[in-house]
Design a protein around this motif. Structure first.
Motif, PDB file in Angstrom:
ATOM      1  N   VAL A   1      39.083   3.856  -9.360  1.00 25.34           N
ATOM      2  CA  VAL A   1      38.788   3.643  -7.942  1.00 25.34           C
ATOM      3  C   VAL A   1      38.101   2.281  -7.784  1.00 25.34           C
ATOM      4  CG1 VAL A   1      38.646   6.099  -7.397  1.00 25.34           C
ATOM      5  CG2 VAL A   1      36.585   4.882  -8.141  1.00 25.34           C
ATOM      6  N   ALA A   2      37.832   1.911  -6.548  1.00 24.64           N
ATOM      7  CA  ALA A   2      37.287   0.586  -6.265  1.00 24.64           C
ATOM      8  C   ALA A   2      35.851   0.448  -6.761  1.00 24.64           C
ATOM      9  CB  ALA A   2      37.347   0.312  -4.764  1.00 24.64           C
ATOM     10  N   ILE A   3      35.526  -0.751  -7.215  1.00 21.55           N
ATOM     11  CA  ILE A   3      34.141  -1.117  -7.523  1.00 21.55           C
ATOM     12  C   ILE A   3      33.575  -1.819  -6.292  1.00 21.55           C
ATOM     13  CG2 ILE A   3      32.623  -2.464  -9.015  1.00 21.55           C
ATOM     14  CD1 ILE A   3      34.824  -2.275 -11.163  1.00 21.55           C
ATOM     15  N   ARG A   4      32.452  -1.361  -5.799  1.00 21.95           N
ATOM     16  CA  ARG A   4      31.865  -1.929  -4.592  1.00 21.95           C
ATOM     17  C   ARG A   4      30.612  -2.765  -4.862  1.00 21.95           C
ATOM     18  NH1 ARG A   4      35.778  -2.482  -1.178  1.00 21.95           N
ATOM     19  NH2 ARG A   4      36.977  -0.566  -0.932  1.00 21.95           N
ATOM     20  N   LEU A   5      29.863  -2.421  -5.907  1.00 19.57           N
ATOM     21  CA  LEU A   5      28.643  -3.150  -6.240  1.00 19.57           C
ATOM     22  C   LEU A   5      28.600  -3.401  -7.737  1.00 19.57           C
ATOM     23  CD1 LEU A   5      26.091  -1.049  -4.130  1.00 19.57           C
ATOM     24  CD2 LEU A   5      27.043  -3.258  -3.487  1.00 19.57           C
TER      25      LEU A   5
ATOM     26  N   VAL B   1      26.501  -4.299 -17.927  1.00 23.16           N
ATOM     27  CA  VAL B   1      27.034  -4.483 -16.581  1.00 23.16           C
ATOM     28  C   VAL B   1      27.043  -3.120 -15.895  1.00 23.16           C
ATOM     29  CG1 VAL B   1      28.992  -5.240 -15.193  1.00 23.16           C
ATOM     30  CG2 VAL B   1      28.470  -6.404 -17.345  1.00 23.16           C
ATOM     31  N   ALA B   2      26.347  -3.023 -14.776  1.00 30.54           N
ATOM     32  CA  ALA B   2      26.300  -1.774 -14.007  1.00 30.54           C
ATOM     33  C   ALA B   2      27.179  -1.918 -12.773  1.00 30.54           C
ATOM     34  CB  ALA B   2      24.869  -1.450 -13.594  1.00 30.54           C
ATOM     35  N   ILE B   3      27.919  -0.872 -12.448  1.00 29.89           N
ATOM     36  CA  ILE B   3      28.806  -0.911 -11.288  1.00 29.89           C
ATOM     37  C   ILE B   3      28.673   0.375 -10.475  1.00 29.89           C
ATOM     38  CG2 ILE B   3      30.518  -2.460 -12.326  1.00 29.89           C
ATOM     39  CD1 ILE B   3      32.220   0.082 -12.889  1.00 29.89           C
ATOM     40  N   TYR B   4      29.004   0.251  -9.198  1.00 27.97           N
ATOM     41  CA  TYR B   4      29.145   1.410  -8.313  1.00 27.97           C
ATOM     42  C   TYR B   4      30.616   1.583  -8.005  1.00 27.97           C
ATOM     43  CZ  TYR B   4      29.293   3.884  -3.789  1.00 27.97           C
ATOM     44  OH  TYR B   4      29.607   4.731  -2.759  1.00 27.97           O
ATOM     45  N   GLU B   5      31.162   2.740  -8.381  1.00 26.86           N
ATOM     46  CA  GLU B   5      32.572   3.056  -8.162  1.00 26.86           C
ATOM     47  C   GLU B   5      32.682   4.130  -7.083  1.00 26.86           C
ATOM     48  OE1 GLU B   5      34.198   4.327 -12.056  1.00 26.86           O
ATOM     49  OE2 GLU B   5      32.198   3.843 -12.788  1.00 26.86           O
ATOM     50  N   THR B   6      33.657   3.959  -6.184  1.00 24.77           N
ATOM     51  CA  THR B   6      33.814   4.961  -5.125  1.00 24.77           C
ATOM     52  C   THR B   6      35.234   4.960  -4.577  1.00 24.77           C
ATOM     53  OG1 THR B   6      32.986   5.723  -2.977  1.00 24.77           O
ATOM     54  CG2 THR B   6      33.032   3.344  -3.351  1.00 24.77           C
ATOM     55  N   ASN B   7      35.676   6.134  -4.155  1.00 23.17           N
ATOM     56  CA  ASN B   7      36.947   6.241  -3.426  1.00 23.17           C
ATOM     57  C   ASN B   7      36.712   6.311  -1.925  1.00 23.17           C
ATOM     58  OD1 ASN B   7      35.856   8.790  -3.189  1.00 23.17           O
ATOM     59  ND2 ASN B   7      37.673   9.888  -3.917  1.00 23.17           N
ATOM     60  N   GLY B   8      35.482   6.095  -1.522  1.00 24.90           N
ATOM     61  CA  GLY B   8      35.132   6.109  -0.105  1.00 24.90           C
ATOM     62  C   GLY B   8      34.785   7.475   0.430  1.00 24.90           C
ATOM     63  N   SER B   9      34.831   8.488  -0.433  1.00 22.72           N
ATOM     64  CA  SER B   9      34.506   9.841   0.039  1.00 22.72           C
ATOM     65  C   SER B   9      33.823  10.653  -1.055  1.00 22.72           C
ATOM     66  CB  SER B   9      35.777  10.550   0.533  1.00 22.72           C
ATOM     67  OG  SER B   9      36.775  10.572  -0.481  1.00 22.72           O
TER      68      SER B   9
ATOM     69  N   VAL C   1      27.835   5.700 -10.536  1.00 20.64           N
ATOM     70  CA  VAL C   1      27.287   4.504 -11.172  1.00 20.64           C
ATOM     71  C   VAL C   1      27.542   4.616 -12.669  1.00 20.64           C
ATOM     72  CG1 VAL C   1      25.163   3.280 -11.778  1.00 20.64           C
ATOM     73  CG2 VAL C   1      25.541   4.034  -9.432  1.00 20.64           C
ATOM     74  N   SER C   2      28.128   3.577 -13.239  1.00 18.95           N
ATOM     75  CA  SER C   2      28.340   3.555 -14.683  1.00 18.95           C
ATOM     76  C   SER C   2      27.849   2.231 -15.233  1.00 18.95           C
ATOM     77  CB  SER C   2      29.813   3.781 -15.037  1.00 18.95           C
ATOM     78  OG  SER C   2      30.637   2.784 -14.474  1.00 18.95           O
ATOM     79  N   VAL C   3      27.400   2.277 -16.471  1.00 17.40           N
ATOM     80  CA  VAL C   3      26.861   1.095 -17.140  1.00 17.40           C
ATOM     81  C   VAL C   3      27.663   0.853 -18.407  1.00 17.40           C
ATOM     82  CG1 VAL C   3      24.834   0.074 -18.244  1.00 17.40           C
ATOM     83  CG2 VAL C   3      24.563   1.466 -16.183  1.00 17.40           C
TER      84      VAL C   3
ATOM     85  N   ILE D   1      26.262   4.841  -2.064  1.00 18.41           N
ATOM     86  CA  ILE D   1      25.269   3.936  -2.641  1.00 18.41           C
ATOM     87  C   ILE D   1      25.348   2.604  -1.915  1.00 18.41           C
ATOM     88  CG2 ILE D   1      24.622   2.676  -4.735  1.00 18.41           C
ATOM     89  CD1 ILE D   1      25.681   5.190  -6.262  1.00 18.41           C
ATOM     90  N   ASN D   2      24.213   2.118  -1.453  1.00 15.85           N
ATOM     91  CA  ASN D   2      24.149   0.897  -0.654  1.00 15.85           C
ATOM     92  C   ASN D   2      23.677  -0.316  -1.434  1.00 15.85           C
ATOM     93  OD1 ASN D   2      24.846   2.376   1.727  1.00 15.85           O
ATOM     94  ND2 ASN D   2      22.731   3.074   1.854  1.00 15.85           N
ATOM     95  N   SER D   3      22.962  -0.097  -2.529  1.00 15.79           N
ATOM     96  CA  SER D   3      22.425  -1.221  -3.296  1.00 15.79           C
ATOM     97  C   SER D   3      22.260  -0.816  -4.754  1.00 15.79           C
ATOM     98  CB  SER D   3      21.088  -1.690  -2.710  1.00 15.79           C
ATOM     99  OG  SER D   3      20.198  -0.603  -2.533  1.00 15.79           O
ATOM    100  N   LEU D   4      22.371  -1.825  -5.620  1.00 16.32           N
ATOM    101  CA  LEU D   4      22.308  -1.594  -7.064  1.00 16.32           C
ATOM    102  C   LEU D   4      21.715  -2.840  -7.702  1.00 16.32           C
ATOM    103  CD1 LEU D   4      23.243   0.396  -9.375  1.00 16.32           C
ATOM    104  CD2 LEU D   4      25.307  -1.016  -9.510  1.00 16.32           C
ATOM    105  N   LYS D   5      20.623  -2.663  -8.462  1.00 12.96           N
ATOM    106  CA  LYS D   5      19.967  -3.850  -9.011  1.00 12.96           C
ATOM    107  C   LYS D   5      19.121  -3.485 -10.227  1.00 12.96           C
ATOM    108  CE  LYS D   5      18.110  -8.131  -7.257  1.00 12.96           C
ATOM    109  NZ  LYS D   5      17.790  -8.851  -6.014  1.00 12.96           N
ATOM    110  N   TYR D   6      19.123  -4.388 -11.211  1.00 12.38           N
ATOM    111  CA  TYR D   6      18.193  -4.262 -12.328  1.00 12.38           C
ATOM    112  C   TYR D   6      16.838  -4.825 -11.919  1.00 12.38           C
ATOM    113  CZ  TYR D   6      21.661  -2.943 -15.844  1.00 12.38           C
ATOM    114  OH  TYR D   6      22.601  -2.274 -16.581  1.00 12.38           O
ATOM    115  N   SER D   7      15.773  -4.211 -12.410  1.00  3.42           N
ATOM    116  CA  SER D   7      14.452  -4.789 -12.210  1.00  3.42           C
ATOM    117  C   SER D   7      14.357  -6.094 -12.988  1.00  3.42           C
ATOM    118  CB  SER D   7      13.367  -3.799 -12.653  1.00  3.42           C
ATOM    119  OG  SER D   7      13.546  -3.448 -14.031  1.00  3.42           O
TER     120      SER D   7
END
Length: 642
Positions: A74-78, A88-96, A101-103, A121-127
């Motif tokens: 599915v699409a990666i959005r973040l 590398v961390a990503i947010y994957e979603t099909n929109g529903s 989140v996978s790393v 998920i609206n935001s994704l960030k490492y400290s």
């Protein structure tokens, strides 16, 4: 009905990419770029990552070469890159239903961990030091802190909920966290004890939010204006008109950089705050052009004097600020996309379908011989010395092409969206079984050239012709009749439910003799998260589940060839199961997720989501080579290491 008592063979779905290899090329993404991030690698100072709707991550070098690896179906959005550049961390979603989140460890191309979320998920960030991966969700609980190395959730990190968070920032010391919510909440937290330090109610609905000027100013977009907010006082500095701007600044910038498009020209502007942080001056820094075929720039970031940009068409661009009128294109899309493959009868070769042509190829000759031109169809069957062309999930007509005369003929146009089409040939009768719009089943007689409706209902997933004069229909059991499988007599239209338990069945195939129907079934037990492959013997009225996969997958395919079942349940590998010898195996994967498969004698061709094909021997799980079809109709061949 009899239910067989036999061994149920289980596949443990492989979560990582144990045998995977990436692909080095200048090819861009197959669809829109959604995220870019600097790689943070001291030995590769110009390296950066891009992610896209195609589920692919590409690591780019200064030389313009991209290391491709598809990590999601599915699409990666973040996307976020750890400060040490190793994860590398990503947010994957099909929109529903999928919010994941996978790393990934990019050196090994292995997934370190995965976390499923019930909310968007609206935001994704490492400290800043990389101790935490911080996830901002659309739930009222707001933010979740994951230990960056293990993915373990650290409960109670904040004493008070941060609400729905769309922007995250931590100080270099990781003692303070700053969050912005689209509701207008702007908060500071003490990360040492989790207490709320300060809260401001500022402008709401800001997109592309980012801090800059040593984290003293927050910028964001609302409508056709850029808002600047004094982050220390929580007061709006001002609003600045801008038509569809793209903010490219990072937190380290002293001024805000953003792009505004005018036709194919992009103007780079800055907003330069005063020393007192009570106003800002707009300055045009430079402009540059990109080819119109690249589509719009949709995302990007600035690092030093360089802009790194991604377009809606999947192109990746860089531009050195002030270097001239034209941006540098990193990606060069030079490959055709392989959509389907079938074995050539009587030959040790395969037909390969692209968007505009059918080719013949074999592992031995390594050539792409163009057979006919096509008109955008994505699927095909072989019928005698002809090719039947169609497209699942479309309104396109079903056509047949004579391979000798090259003459094409329209067989029929679907009344509604064609969902599935199956070819039937028992040596006497030759049919096409068509599912339209999940509600109707039609039978097309290839000899008589007539189309008739056989069955109507709801929740239909697939249909296939058996050798007993019945069409077998897989469906949702929530729709009457409440069974996931039924059969329809093609002469009398009598409908007979097959009494089996399950929530939904799909992806029907049949054995070579036509007496066994295979399919994929999900159970309605909420505690059973497995996916099963079943076999239904039409002569003995006997049902059995022959394979079990430890994950739910409602979109998998299945193929039966000779005595072997193939499926991509789990979406990361092609699995095979020999129904005679009860031998099971999974084929290794390459840089892209496998989509379809075809077998001819000793060879297996795997069609990948990125349009390439992978070759394997039918008795070994090793990938021999990956082939990419270039625009000049020649194969680019990447042999695998043994």
């Amino acid at each position: 009905m009899k239910k067989a008592l036999s061994v149920l063979f289980s596949f443990l779905l492989i979560a990582g990419s144990v045998f995977a290899q990436s692909h080095i090329t200048s090819q861009g993404h197959n669809s829109s770029v959604t995220a870019l991030a600097y790689a943070n690698l001291s030995k590769e100072p110009g390296a950066f990552y891009t992610a896209g709707e195609d589920g692919c991550i590409i690591k780019w070098t200064e030389e313009g070469k991209g290391e491709h690896y598809q990590v999601s179906e599915v699409a990666i959005r973040l996307m976020a890159v750890s400060p040490d550049g190793n994860s590398v961390a990503i947010y994957e979603t099909n929109g529903s239903s999928i919010n994941r989140v996978s790393v990934w460890d990019w050196k090994t191309l292995k997934r370190k961990y995965t976390k499923e979320f019930p909310d968007t998920i609206n935001s994704l960030k490492y400290s800043a030091k990389g101790n935490y991966l911080i996830v901002g969700t659309s739930a009222m609980s707001g933010v979740q802190f994951l230990k960056a190395g293990s993915g373990a959730l650290e409960n109670g990190k904040l004493k008070q909920a941060a609400n729905i968070v769309s922007y995250i920032y931590t100080s270099d010391s990781e003692k303070t966290a700053v969050f912005y919510s689209a509701s207008g909440s702007f908060t500071y937290y003490n990360l040492q004890n989790g207490t709320l330090k300060q809260k401001y109610n500022i402008d709401s609905g800001l997109s592309q939010a980012v801090l800059f000027n040593d984290a003293k100013i927050l910028a964001g977009i609302h409508g056709s204006e850029i808002y600047l907010v004094n982050a220390i006082k929580g007061k709006t500095i001002g609003t600045y008109p801008a038509s569809a701007p793209i903010i490219v600044s990072s937190e380290k910038e002293n001024k805000l950089y953003y792009l505004v498009r005018e036709s194919n020209t992009y103007n780079l502007y800055t907003l330069n705050p005063s020393e007192t942080l009570d106003t800002a001056k707009k300055i045009k820094e430079c402009d540059f052009t990109i080819p119109s075929s690249y589509g719009m720039i949709v995302t990007g970031f600035k690092k030093d004097n360089e802009l790194y940009l991604g377009t809606r068409s999947g192109q990746v661009i860089t531009y050195t600020i002030g270097a001239g009128e034209k941006a540098k294109t990193y990606s060069q899309n030079d490959y055709k996309v392989v959509l389907d493959a079938k074995k050539v009868p009587g030959e040790n070769a395969f037909y390969i379908l692209t968007e505009n042509a059918l080719y013949k190829t074999s592992f031995e000759n390594q050539e792409a011989e163009k057979i006919i031109s096509t008109s955008g169809q994505r699927d095909f069957y072989i019928h005698e010395d002809k090719i039947i062309l169609y497209s699942n999930n479309s309104m396109s007509g079903v056509s047949i092409v004579d391979l000798k005369t090259k003459k094409a003929e329209l067989l029929f146009n679907p009344k509604f969206q064609l969902k599935r089409l199956k070819y039937y040939n028992d040596g006497n009768k030759k049919y096409l079984v068509e599912v339209e719009n999940n509600g109707s089943i039609y039978l097309y007689d290839l000899a008589a050239k007539n189309l008739k409706q056989i069955y109507t209902g709801n929740g239909i997933q697939d249909a296939i012709m058996g050798n007993d004069g019945f069409i077998y229909v897989s469906k949702s059991s929530a729709i009457f009749p409440n069974t996931p499988l039924l059969k329809v007599n093609i002469k009398t239209y009598e409908t007979v439910p097959v009494q089996i338990k399950g929530n939904i069945a799909f992806s029907l195939e049949k054995s070579t003799d036509g007496n066994t129907i295979y399919g994929i079934i999900l159970h309605d037990d909420p505690n059973d998260k497995n996916t099963y492959v079943f076999a239904y013997n039409t002569e003995k009225n006997k049902y059995q589940e022959v394979l079990k996969f430890n994950s739910e997958d409602s979109d998998a395919f299945m193929l039966f060839d000779d005595t072997t079942l193939f499926t991509n349940i789990g979406r990361n590998f092609i699995y095979s199961y020999n129904t005679k010898g009860n031998k099971k195996m999974n084929f290794n994967r390459s840089a892209s997720i496998p989509l379809k498969v075809s077998q001819n004698g000793d060879y297996v061709v795997i069609i990948n989501t990125n349009g390439s094909i992978s070759w394997a021997k039918s008795n070994s799980n090793a990938i021999i080579a990956d082939w990419y079809l270039r625009s000049n109709d020649e194969w680019e061949i990447l042999s695998k290491k043994k």
